[in-house]
Design an enzyme around this catalytic site. Sequence first.
Site, short mmCIF file in Angstrom:
data_model
loop_
_atom_site.label_atom_id
_atom_site.label_comp_id
_atom_site.label_asym_id
_atom_site.label_seq_id
_atom_site.Cartn_x
_atom_site.Cartn_y
_atom_site.Cartn_z
CG HIS A 22 -1.99 -1.01 1.17
ND1 HIS A 22 -3.33 -0.69 0.99
CD2 HIS A 22 -1.96 -2.37 1.24
CE1 HIS A 22 -4.05 -1.79 0.98
NE2 HIS A 22 -3.25 -2.82 1.13
CG ASP A 115 -4.68 2.46 1.72
OD1 ASP A 115 -5.78 1.86 1.76
OD2 ASP A 115 -3.65 1.95 1.27
CD GLN A 377 -2.14 -12.72 -3.82
OE1 GLN A 377 -1.98 -13.95 -3.85
NE2 GLN A 377 -1.66 -11.97 -2.85
#
Length: 460
Positions: A22, A115, A377
């Site tokens: 991040h 974020d 993923q």
Amino acid sequence: MENKFTAKRPHCVVLAYPAQGHINPLLEFSKLLQHKGIKVTFVTTRSFCKNLHKQLPHSIPLETISDGYDNGGIKEADSPKAYYERFREVGTQDLCELIHNHKLGDDEVDCVVYDSFLIWVLDVAKRFGIVGVSFLTQNVGVNSIYYHVNKGMLKVPLLEKEEIWLPGLPSLAPCEMPSFLYEYGYELDVLDVVVGQFSNIENADWILCNTFYELHQEVADCMTKILPKLRTIGPTILYKSLNINNGIEDEQDYGFAQFKSEECTKWLDDQPKGSVVFVSFGTMVALDEEQIEEIAYGLRDSGSPYLWVVRDSEQYKLPKDFAKKSEKGMVVSWCHQIKVLSHEAIGCFVTHCGWNSTMEALSLGVPLIAVPQWSDQTTNAKFIEDVWKNGVRAPIDEKRNVRGEALKKSIWEMMNSEKGREIKNNAIKWRNLAVMAVHKGGSSENNIEEFVDNLVGLKS
């Protein structure tokens, strides 16, 4: 790129979630903002910074706030839920104090880029009457999925044989969705965070996504209709690696580094062009001993030279008869991934498909062998194989492990077959589009320039 410097520069605080994947894109974005004349203060947690061997570029001030666990971060908490709740409570107080202190010091903060996991930051921005900007670190397709779950338009848990259709996305099987949605009950605290990042996102002044438009045209268009403030601003990647000279000072290392040594540069220099299989599964995934053994034998038997990153904490899982350094291969505890992927010796990348690794490979034209583990993923792997066609997904067995023979065949296919050549050509195409996206600020409309102009307008 033109510098937007004014007598009184806009001041932007960039607050990153304390995890390597991040922090790095937000740091690269910070460098770009600074280059364009925006004053940047980079903020993350004290617990994360305690473990760093390298600090920020000297040109970007670093400040820290507490997450309530200053010694060990999330590892110190009883659960992810306890961590996020404590971070919200303590972080809100510390961030308010940081912004207030800058105002007292005649260095007023005009904007907070945060974020998207840290949704409470938007409340702080509203309290001070400054611009609040949500920064999405994952790809826009994955963000679309989480958005639809948050709004109740996609129900979880997903049914085993369900076919999922969402606007702008290809048909997805449950096993091609983010893992938290089909392995229901697993990491429910994390599911709450990734879905919850969209609970107040409509109230943000800007929504920036770490991708580039050409990668996700259809879903980006659909999401922009839902969230008109959304802009693609990627790829956030070290520009020197793309052979782009934009005047930004290139640091020796990409982003924060939590490891010191690099052992592989000379070894790569001695390998033939396009011959090396690079293998890395990121900083978070811990493979079990059986899977590591299968990868070891698959690499050894593939016939291709390989460079494999295995963290120090994981190296005890390597087979006893597997040499860490041989004529054909090398195991290292860390490497500078951008530099490795940029090296002409690299022929393909065996990856867990984390978004940063995926974006780096896309941007550098490296074909992929996908071995996804969790989170986003599996969805990234779907795009790699079926949408972007810049890689293949290695077959898995009933335990969801990739067997050595399957990895060996995937490597051979990538390095030697006609299909492999087509994949490499697609990889080069995406690299060229990534370079164009950098020049155009993440899209054909130059979204970064639009954002910077808006901030500059605050001071004019």
